[in-house]
Design a protein around this motif. Sequence first.
Motif, PDB file in Angstrom:
ATOM      1  N   VAL A   1      88.959   7.022  28.023  1.00  0.00           N
ATOM      2  CA  VAL A   1      88.956   5.712  28.702  1.00  0.00           C
ATOM      3  C   VAL A   1      89.678   4.669  27.852  1.00  0.00           C
ATOM      4  N   SER A   2      89.484   4.739  26.542  1.00  0.00           N
ATOM      5  CA  SER A   2      90.107   3.730  25.663  1.00  0.00           C
ATOM      6  C   SER A   2      91.634   3.842  25.666  1.00  0.00           C
ATOM      7  N   LYS A   3      92.161   5.000  26.170  1.00  0.00           N
ATOM      8  CA  LYS A   3      93.628   5.178  26.208  1.00  0.00           C
ATOM      9  C   LYS A   3      94.181   5.085  27.626  1.00  0.00           C
ATOM     10  N   SER A   4      93.343   4.777  28.621  1.00  0.00           N
ATOM     11  CA  SER A   4      93.777   4.866  30.020  1.00  0.00           C
ATOM     12  C   SER A   4      94.338   3.535  30.520  1.00  0.00           C
ATOM     13  N   ASP A   5      95.654   3.508  30.751  1.00  0.00           N
ATOM     14  CA  ASP A   5      96.237   2.304  31.364  1.00  0.00           C
ATOM     15  C   ASP A   5      95.812   2.225  32.828  1.00  0.00           C
ATOM     16  N   ILE A   6      95.662   3.393  33.439  1.00  0.00           N
ATOM     17  CA  ILE A   6      95.127   3.460  34.805  1.00  0.00           C
ATOM     18  C   ILE A   6      94.050   4.550  34.799  1.00  0.00           C
ATOM     19  N   LEU A   7      92.869   4.199  35.294  1.00  0.00           N
ATOM     20  CA  LEU A   7      91.755   5.154  35.325  1.00  0.00           C
ATOM     21  C   LEU A   7      91.467   5.516  36.783  1.00  0.00           C
ATOM     22  N   VAL A   8      91.516   6.814  37.080  1.00  0.00           N
ATOM     23  CA  VAL A   8      91.307   7.280  38.463  1.00  0.00           C
ATOM     24  C   VAL A   8      89.993   8.052  38.511  1.00  0.00           C
ATOM     25  N   ASN A   9      89.093   7.666  39.399  1.00  0.00           N
ATOM     26  CA  ASN A   9      87.816   8.385  39.493  1.00  0.00           C
ATOM     27  C   ASN A   9      87.835   9.413  40.617  1.00  0.00           C
TER      28      ASN A   9
ATOM     29  N   PHE B   1      84.186  -0.401  31.428  1.00  0.00           N
ATOM     30  CA  PHE B   1      85.321  -1.332  31.521  1.00  0.00           C
ATOM     31  C   PHE B   1      85.648  -1.919  30.152  1.00  0.00           C
ATOM     32  N   ALA B   2      84.598  -2.117  29.321  1.00  0.00           N
ATOM     33  CA  ALA B   2      84.822  -2.690  27.984  1.00  0.00           C
ATOM     34  C   ALA B   2      85.616  -1.738  27.093  1.00  0.00           C
ATOM     35  N   MET B   3      85.581  -0.434  27.409  1.00  0.00           N
ATOM     36  CA  MET B   3      86.323   0.552  26.595  1.00  0.00           C
ATOM     37  C   MET B   3      87.796   0.604  26.985  1.00  0.00           C
ATOM     38  N   LEU B   4      88.143   0.161  28.204  1.00  0.00           N
ATOM     39  CA  LEU B   4      89.531   0.277  28.689  1.00  0.00           C
ATOM     40  C   LEU B   4      90.466  -0.624  27.891  1.00  0.00           C
ATOM     41  N   PRO B   5      91.742  -0.265  27.813  1.00  0.00           N
ATOM     42  CA  PRO B   5      92.698  -1.231  27.251  1.00  0.00           C
ATOM     43  C   PRO B   5      92.686  -2.490  28.133  1.00  0.00           C
ATOM     44  N   PRO B   6      92.943  -3.659  27.539  1.00  0.00           N
ATOM     45  CA  PRO B   6      92.934  -4.890  28.342  1.00  0.00           C
ATOM     46  C   PRO B   6      93.872  -4.767  29.545  1.00  0.00           C
ATOM     47  N   LYS B   7      93.426  -5.265  30.688  1.00  0.00           N
ATOM     48  CA  LYS B   7      94.245  -5.314  31.922  1.00  0.00           C
ATOM     49  C   LYS B   7      94.525  -3.929  32.510  1.00  0.00           C
ATOM     50  N   ALA B   8      93.768  -2.928  32.066  1.00  0.00           N
ATOM     51  CA  ALA B   8      93.942  -1.597  32.665  1.00  0.00           C
ATOM     52  C   ALA B   8      93.554  -1.671  34.146  1.00  0.00           C
ATOM     53  N   ASN B   9      94.037  -0.702  34.904  1.00  0.00           N
ATOM     54  CA  ASN B   9      93.746  -0.669  36.345  1.00  0.00           C
ATOM     55  C   ASN B   9      92.774   0.458  36.652  1.00  0.00           C
ATOM     56  N   VAL B  10      91.993   0.269  37.717  1.00  0.00           N
ATOM     57  CA  VAL B  10      90.980   1.259  38.090  1.00  0.00           C
ATOM     58  C   VAL B  10      91.210   1.676  39.545  1.00  0.00           C
ATOM     59  N   VAL B  11      91.161   2.990  39.773  1.00  0.00           N
ATOM     60  CA  VAL B  11      91.319   3.522  41.136  1.00  0.00           C
ATOM     61  C   VAL B  11      90.068   4.342  41.433  1.00  0.00           C
ATOM     62  N   ASN B  12      89.305   3.962  42.436  1.00  0.00           N
ATOM     63  CA  ASN B  12      88.104   4.740  42.769  1.00  0.00           C
ATOM     64  C   ASN B  12      88.292   5.483  44.087  1.00  0.00           C
ATOM     65  N   LEU B  13      88.476   6.810  43.946  1.00  0.00           N
ATOM     66  CA  LEU B  13      88.607   7.672  45.128  1.00  0.00           C
ATOM     67  C   LEU B  13      87.387   8.590  45.249  1.00  0.00           C
TER      68      LEU B  13
END
Length: 317
Positions: A193-201, A218-230
């Motif tokens: 998660v700490s390396k994910s510019d975009i995180l897809v679930n 969310f606190a572990m993500l890089p700042p301004k990372a994007n999240v996709v929940n499928l």
Amino acid sequence: MILLLTSDPRDDPDAADAGTADWLAHLERAMPEETIHTVWTHYDPADIDIAVIVQPPPGSLAHLPNLVWIHSLWAGVETILADETIPPDIPIVRLQDPHMADTIAEAAAMHVLALHRKMPGYRALQDQHIWRDLGYTETSETRIGILGLGLMGSAAARVLAMLGFQAMGWSRNAKAIENVESFTGDGGLADMVSKSDILVNLLPLTPQTRGILNRELFAMLPPKANVVNLGRGPHLDDDDLLEALDSGRVGHAALDVFQEEPLPGDHPFWDHPSITITPHVAAPTGRLTGSRIVAANVRRYRADGNIPEAVDRRLSY
Ligand code: NAP
Ligand code: GLV
């Protein structure tokens, strides 16, 4: 005999009826030797040994004394597992359709490419008639983390790796997928998660994964990372996402699934500038491929009495 019960919460009642009729036509074509009942036909409940279902309301199968197994027409089976009227010794077979995996990979690629190419930002600029270059990051420098590397997640990971992204995936057991880095365990989750510019679930909804998309993650993500929940709506803590978007911790969220579906008209997600909504359409079950898979499973069972591999109730997926 088979009982077909479909009640798709994404549909309105008329569309759900049309959905049942269409499923019935496909299933009858795929296995003409079977008698398939629906809520519209008269049948003796004692004659039904297989239920083929799409998310029927809890208790819908309680009147079937001789039910042997259940075939879900969806990949996710959390609502069936939650139905306490279904005896725990009745196997639940979920649909495992490679065509559906291709469809979800297409949806994952679509959302990832739109976010990678800053489409939400360009849409906002277009609305204001502003011509501005938002910059470009090489695909090869963009890291995509995928939660869940099962049938759906691994298909998405392969396509994203093929598009040139740095693909990573998190699962319970380590995976060997070409050009996809595998992560497991709590440490692996934090690392990925700490390396994910975009995180897809693409996890199944289980007691362990419910609420996983929360403030701590969310606190572990890089700042301004994007999240996709499928995956499923209850994977996401709605309030934590709104807070993360408003603080800038998360840049944009593309959401296909929701705690309540259809998403209520007054839900704050609808008008949020940093949220893209699709109405649980990432991978609708293909009626042709789905009915053929069900028919093959039913035929094998009729031939040798073996029920296809069922969901592991201890793991809830
Ligand atoms: P699957 O084949 O059962 O794969 C599940 C994956 O999640 C596996 O990789 C599994 O790890 C991993 N996993 C499960 N619990 C975990 C945990 N506690 N920690 C880490 N990893 C965990 O399921 P699938 O067919 O890929 O489907 C996944 C989900 O996609 C479905 O349940 C459904 O919710 C969603 N879906 C959505 C749509 C849509 O239209 N939006 C369509 C289809 C499916 P292992 O591989 O190690 O077991
Ligand atoms: C759809 O969401 C499915 O689980 O098949």
